[in-house]
Scaffold this active site. Structure first.
Site, PDB file in Angstrom:
ATOM      1  N   PRO A  19     -24.959 -27.233 -60.887  1.00  0.00           N
ATOM      2  CA  PRO A  19     -26.283 -27.871 -60.895  1.00  0.00           C
ATOM      3  C   PRO A  19     -26.154 -29.381 -60.731  1.00  0.00           C
ATOM      4  O   PRO A  19     -25.337 -30.025 -61.397  1.00  0.00           O
ATOM      5  CB  PRO A  19     -26.845 -27.497 -62.272  1.00  0.00           C
ATOM      6  CG  PRO A  19     -26.075 -26.278 -62.693  1.00  0.00           C
ATOM      7  CD  PRO A  19     -24.714 -26.444 -62.101  1.00  0.00           C
ATOM      8  N   MET A  20     -26.969 -29.950 -59.861  1.00  0.00           N
ATOM      9  CA  MET A  20     -26.870 -31.377 -59.576  1.00  0.00           C
ATOM     10  C   MET A  20     -27.138 -32.225 -60.815  1.00  0.00           C
ATOM     11  O   MET A  20     -26.509 -33.274 -61.014  1.00  0.00           O
ATOM     12  CB  MET A  20     -27.848 -31.744 -58.455  1.00  0.00           C
ATOM     13  CG  MET A  20     -27.655 -33.139 -57.898  1.00  0.00           C
ATOM     14  SD  MET A  20     -26.000 -33.409 -57.211  1.00  0.00           S
ATOM     15  CE  MET A  20     -26.047 -32.305 -55.801  1.00  0.00           C
ATOM     16  N   CYS A  21     -28.061 -31.771 -61.672  1.00  0.00           N
ATOM     17  CA  CYS A  21     -28.361 -32.560 -62.866  1.00  0.00           C
ATOM     18  C   CYS A  21     -27.151 -32.621 -63.808  1.00  0.00           C
ATOM     19  O   CYS A  21     -26.909 -33.645 -64.463  1.00  0.00           O
ATOM     20  CB  CYS A  21     -29.574 -31.984 -63.586  1.00  0.00           C
ATOM     21  SG  CYS A  21     -29.402 -30.258 -64.082  1.00  0.00           S
ATOM     22  N   THR A  22     -26.388 -31.521 -63.858  1.00  0.00           N
ATOM     23  CA  THR A  22     -25.191 -31.497 -64.694  1.00  0.00           C
ATOM     24  C   THR A  22     -24.133 -32.434 -64.130  1.00  0.00           C
ATOM     25  O   THR A  22     -23.486 -33.191 -64.868  1.00  0.00           O
ATOM     26  CB  THR A  22     -24.627 -30.068 -64.779  1.00  0.00           C
ATOM     27  OG1 THR A  22     -25.609 -29.211 -65.351  1.00  0.00           O
ATOM     28  CG2 THR A  22     -23.366 -30.025 -65.624  1.00  0.00           C
ATOM     29  N   ASN A  27     -25.467 -36.155 -64.700  1.00  0.00           N
ATOM     30  CA  ASN A  27     -25.796 -36.702 -66.021  1.00  0.00           C
ATOM     31  C   ASN A  27     -24.950 -36.180 -67.176  1.00  0.00           C
ATOM     32  O   ASN A  27     -24.591 -36.957 -68.071  1.00  0.00           O
ATOM     33  CB  ASN A  27     -27.278 -36.420 -66.335  1.00  0.00           C
ATOM     34  CG  ASN A  27     -28.203 -36.992 -65.279  1.00  0.00           C
ATOM     35  OD1 ASN A  27     -28.074 -38.149 -64.905  1.00  0.00           O
ATOM     36  ND2 ASN A  27     -29.138 -36.181 -64.807  1.00  0.00           N
TER      37      ASN A  27
END
Length: 435
Positions: A214-217, A220
């Site tokens: 996941p890009m958010c993982t 961030n």
């Protein structure tokens, strides 16, 4: 005191019969499981195997090297090999037909030279190109095809090509495919008889899609060393080098990714980032085990010998091997799918809510494990519903994503939708019915 022995003194002049004495035991008489209506023992079957049978090996990597060696030693004399790759230093630990001096040269050419020099009775012809560069006339020239590929996309393409060549009125158009694959300590071998048993496309739901983080993982909250590597090459490389494509085989490129990932890992208290991990994540590499290649290549070559001679029953039709927790093998029969886009009707029936939009249909098709589509495009016989490329057509059809699919297929779903995708070898027709 040791006395040096010259290579000439060590050589032994063996007749063809002596070389293949062990194989001949299976060809000189029928065995207890032999179908004697299809097998005729004696010189004729030996001559076909050693003089007339033409085999294509696709892939000259870890599995391909084993296959070429096994085929040559089993009596096959006319073998072709096709591979688009060149030899890298990392190949040398398991691809035993190559040496350090061969780095940078085409795998197919070096493999052919090695076998031809070592086993003169076997002639290996190399093809340094993509499988897509050859037409159906090329593939029609072979009696059987053995694949040692590391790409699902390439397997789907060759499967669709060979199955599509088969004409029920022309028995010579039947080209059996023996497919081998390895993944670490796991492997599989299977026999595909076009339109007679399950083709590769029929079993896509057995294969998981490549891992995507996941890009958010990544951006961030990284938790794994792989997240740090993905952050470096997915997010940071394009910022630092916007006009340069990351090359997974370039030590400078991987070194930069490794440095960035190490710094990111230190920032979040994550351990385990190494150079080899960085390259593995970038190239989606699964460590290769030479012994697994040997096991699967042996199974594939055995099936090739049986296909060429009918001396024993064929594998029916899928064998899996697992060596990561003891040693385990299991054979079972994969069944054909009636709606397979390659060997079946190529027709898929879906049931959707009446309020479903075009976007809902695109998402459903994308998420189905038995299709493994990347960017499905949709059109009816009269109009484009949603096209993912070229960019101008995607932009023009994008507003349709929010519209009800019923606007395009009719309230009764009578209009078929043709689905195309870069991963789909052929067009798939979809009929939508509503709940």
């Amino acid at each position: 005191m040791s006395v040096p022995v010259s290579p000439d003194a060590m050589s032994v002049d063996l007749s063809l019969g002596e070389v293949h004495a062990h194989v001949d035991r299976y060809l000189d008489r029928a065995g207890p499981f032999t179908d004697e209506s299809a097998f005729e023992a004696g010189d004729a079957v030996k001559e076909f195997l050693r003089d007339d049978c033409k085999v294509l090996v696709i892939g000259a990597g870890g599995l391909g090297c084993e296959l070429l060696k096994n085929l040559a030693l089993s009596g096959f004399s006319d073998v072709h090999v096709i591979d688009m790759d060149t030899i890298d230093l990392s190949n040398l630990n398991r691809q035993f037909l190559f040496r350090h001096k061969d780095i940078g040269r085409p795998k197919a050419e070096v493999a052919a030279e090695f076998i031809n020099a070592r086993i003169p009775r076997c002639k290996v012809t190399p093809h340094f190109c993509k499988i897509q560069d050859k037409d159906t006339d090329f593939y029609a020239d072979f009696n059987l095809i053995i694949t040692g590929l590391d790409s699902v996309d390439a397997r789907r393409w060759i499967n669709a090509t060979i199955v599509g060549m088969y004409d029920e009125d022309d028995p010579a158009s039947l080209k059996p495919i023996i497919d081998g694959g390895t993944e670490g300590f796991k492997g599989q071998a299977r026999v595909i008889l076009p339109r007679m048993n399950a083709c590769y496309e029929c079993s896509l739901d057995m294969f998981t899609k490549p891992t995507a983080f996941p890009m958010c993982t990544i951006a961030n909250t990284p938790r794994l060393p792989e997240h740090c590597v993905a952050w470096a090459f997915v997010l940071q490389w394009p910022k630092k080098f916007p006009d340069k494509k990351l090359d997974g085989d370039d030590p400078d490129h991987i070194g930069w990714v490794f440095q960035q990932a190490s710094a990111r890992a230190a920032q979040f208290g994550i351990t385990g980032v190494t150079y080899s991990l960085a390259q593995g994540v970038v190239k989606n590499i699964i460590p290769a085990i030479a012994s697994t290649n040997a096991v699967i290549a042996a199974a594939c070559t055995t099936e090739a010998l049986k296909l060429a001679t009918n001396c024993q029953p064929l594998l029916n039709n899928y064998m899996m091997y697992t060596g990561n927790d003891g040693v385990y093998t299991y054979t079972f029969e994969l069944e054909r799918k009636d709606d397979c886009p390659v060997c079946g009707a190529g027709h898929l029936k879906l049931t959707l809510p009446r309020t479903a939009t075009v976007q809902d249909l695109v998402d459903l098709l994308h998420d189905r494990p038995d299709l493994q589509l990347k960017k499905p495009s949709l059109r009816t016989a009269s109009k484009s519903v949603y096209m993912q490329s070229p960019p101008s057509l995607e932009e023009a059809t994008r507003p349709n994503l929010a519209k009800p699919i019923a606007d395009f297929v009719g309230a009764d779903g009578a209009t078929e939708v043709a689905v195309t995708d870069a991963n789909l070898p052929l067009s798939l027709n979809v009929t939508v019915s509503f709940e």
